[in-house]
Design an enzyme around this catalytic site. Structure first.
Site, PDB file in Angstrom:
ATOM      1  N   LYS A 123       0.826  -1.205   0.000  1.00 21.54           N
ATOM      2  CA  LYS A 123       0.000   0.000   0.000  1.00 21.54           C
ATOM      3  C   LYS A 123       0.872   1.272   0.000  1.00 21.54           C
ATOM      4  O   LYS A 123       2.095   1.197   0.022  1.00 21.54           O
ATOM      5  CB  LYS A 123      -0.939  -0.023   1.209  1.00 21.54           C
TER       6      LYS A 123
HETATM    7  C1  PLP Z   1      -9.931  -3.710  -0.948  1.00 17.28           C
HETATM    8  C2  PLP Z   1      -9.270  -4.314   0.250  1.00 17.28           C
HETATM    9  N1  PLP Z   1      -9.966  -4.410   1.391  1.00 17.28           N
HETATM   10  C3  PLP Z   1      -9.421  -4.925   2.504  1.00 17.28           C
HETATM   11  C4  PLP Z   1      -8.124  -5.379   2.537  1.00 17.28           C
HETATM   12  C5  PLP Z   1      -7.571  -5.983   3.780  1.00 17.28           C
HETATM   13  O1  PLP Z   1      -6.473  -5.286   4.278  1.00 17.28           O
HETATM   14  P1  PLP Z   1      -5.364  -6.021   5.165  1.00 17.28           P
HETATM   15  O2  PLP Z   1      -4.552  -6.866   4.235  1.00 17.28           O
HETATM   16  O3  PLP Z   1      -4.582  -4.880   5.757  1.00 17.28           O
HETATM   17  O4  PLP Z   1      -6.074  -6.813   6.185  1.00 17.28           O
HETATM   18  C6  PLP Z   1      -7.358  -5.297   1.373  1.00 17.28           C
HETATM   19  C7  PLP Z   1      -5.975  -5.781   1.389  1.00 17.28           C
HETATM   20  O5  PLP Z   1      -5.274  -5.883   0.459  1.00 17.28           O
HETATM   21  C8  PLP Z   1      -7.939  -4.754   0.195  1.00 17.28           C
HETATM   22  O6  PLP Z   1      -7.244  -4.673  -0.945  1.00 17.28           O
END
Ligand code: PLP
Length: 403
Positions: free
Chosen positions: A202
């Protein structure tokens, strides 16, 4: 005019020399000396978790996006779960979301024993289509959960209007969209709650980590309790007040982000503007090159949106090509371009098929887009030469498979 010369080189997949000697990943963190120093300093401090770096990071983050409150979580997924809880999503409720997302967006509704209801996406932006939401609203609908796909903000104005009419909460999944703007306002300051992820691919990373921003004091309070077992005070507050008493007032989880991670987040936040600038430069170079290559389409955008470019997904114009996405994906990988695909529509995963009876065909725009999508490398540490390699490889591969 296509970029490639009329005499085509053999593709690496057919025995030619790859465009690059080493694999260029599709995403990568950028950690510099000052980030390492910030983490080391915290490692030497009294607080590794629940210490001073947490409010420091949260306050700086809230100020950056322009929100009143920011509440940190151990991941974007945990932050989504917190937001679903704070929005009051409970057993028997429904929340409307897009099928073209990472499973966590819909899973957070399941964590609350509620049902994710999907609505199809807009053909251009691949974001949840507001026109398709009304038909999905039922007496059980509690929330709308749009995703800012690839970093392009969802149609937040339309979402808020629908939510207002039906008494719903808008939880924006902005895990792709830190730094994006909608009508000149930063994402994070618009929806009722906005969720971010700090995963290494990110715009800003804490290793694992997430954040919810909101202007609503009650949501912020519920989020803080939920991430800390449902306990009404923090360990540091109790230590500073010289008392031991605390109360668990709701069923929460340990979803806390550590001080170590927040120290890294604070250091990364300082570079966010320049990271965004670099991603936008890369996207502009890609778009101007790929517009000249028949057989592929560039990401669609809306005038009111300034995307943050977490991903750069191209769309294959399959009727104009002699091979499908799988072969073109393999050909790009053979050139050492670390392509990826975002996303297998959530309802097509075996868990969702088995639990909810999806068979495919329910969301034709999302499903059709999925068949043609390829995400190209996109991260702020990419050098100009890397960007040139991607353009050359795409031109070569598409040129080879064009009818
Ligand atoms: C659209 C979206 N929502 C939620 C998440 C979840 O984030 P995390 O990996 O920090 O739990 C991601 C992770 O890549 C994502 O791309």
């Amino acid at each position: 005019m296509p970029l490639s010369a009329p005499t085509r080189e053999a593709l690496a997949i057919h025995g030619g020399t790859p465009v690059r000697k080493t694999l260029l990943p599709y995403g990568r963190q950028c950690i510099e000396e000052e980030d390492i120093q910030a983490v080391v300093e915290t490692l030497r401090s009294d607080w590794l978790t629940t210490g001073p770096k947490i409010p420091e990071f949260e306050e700086a983050f809230a100020a950056w996006v322009g929100a009143q409150y920011a509440v940190s979580f151990s991941s974007g997924t945990a932050a989504l779960h917190g937001a679903a809880f704070a929005a009051g999503i409970r057993s028997g409720d429904e929340a409307i979301t897009t099928p073209l997302t990472f499973a966590a967006t819909a899973n957070c509704v399941l964590y609350q024993n509620a049902t994710p209801v999907f609505a199809d996406v807009d053909r251009d932006t691949l974001n949840l289509d507001p026109e398709r939401i009304s038909a999905k609203i039922s007496p059980g609908t509690k929330a709308l959960l749009p995703v800012d796909y690839a970093g392009h903000p969802a149609d937040l104005g339309a979402m808020l209007e629908i939510a207002d009419r039906h008494g719903l909460v808008v939880i924006e999944d902005a895990c792709h969209a830190l730094g994006a703007e909608y009508k000149r306002k930063r994402v994070g300051s618009i929806a009722n709650m906005t969720v971010f992820s700090f995963h290494p691919v990110k715009h800003l990373t804490t290793g694992e980590g997430g954040m919810v921003t909101t202007d609503n004091a009650e949501y912020a309070d519920a989020l803080r309790k939920f991430r800390n077992h449902g306990i009404s005070s923090g360990a540091r507050d109790r230590q500073q007040a010289g008392q031991w008493h605390y109360e668990m007032v709701l069923l929460g989880y340990n979803y806390r982000l550590t001080d170590i991670a927040c120290a890294l987040g604070l250091s990364q936040l300082k570079k966010l503007e320049s990271n965004l600038k670099r991603r936008r430069e890369i996207a502009a170079r890609y778009t101007s090159a790929f517009r000249e290559i028949p057989g592929i389409g560039v990401p669609g955008g809306r005038e009111e949106a300034l995307p943050a470019w977490h991903l750069y997904p191209i769309r294959l114009d399959l009727p104009k090509l002699t091979a499908g996405r799988a072969e073109i994906f393999r050909a790009l990988r053979a050139e050492n371009i670390g392509v990826n695909v975002h996303y297998i529509p959530v309802h097509l995963h075996p868990y969702y098929r088995e639990r909810f009876g999806y068979r495919g065909g329910e969301f034709p725009i999302a499903e059709g887009a999925y068949e043609s999508l390829i995400s190209l490398p996109m991260f702020h540490g990419m050098r100009d030469g890397d960007v040139g390699d991607v353009i050359r490889a795409v031109d070569l591969v598409i040129g080879c498979y064009r009818k």
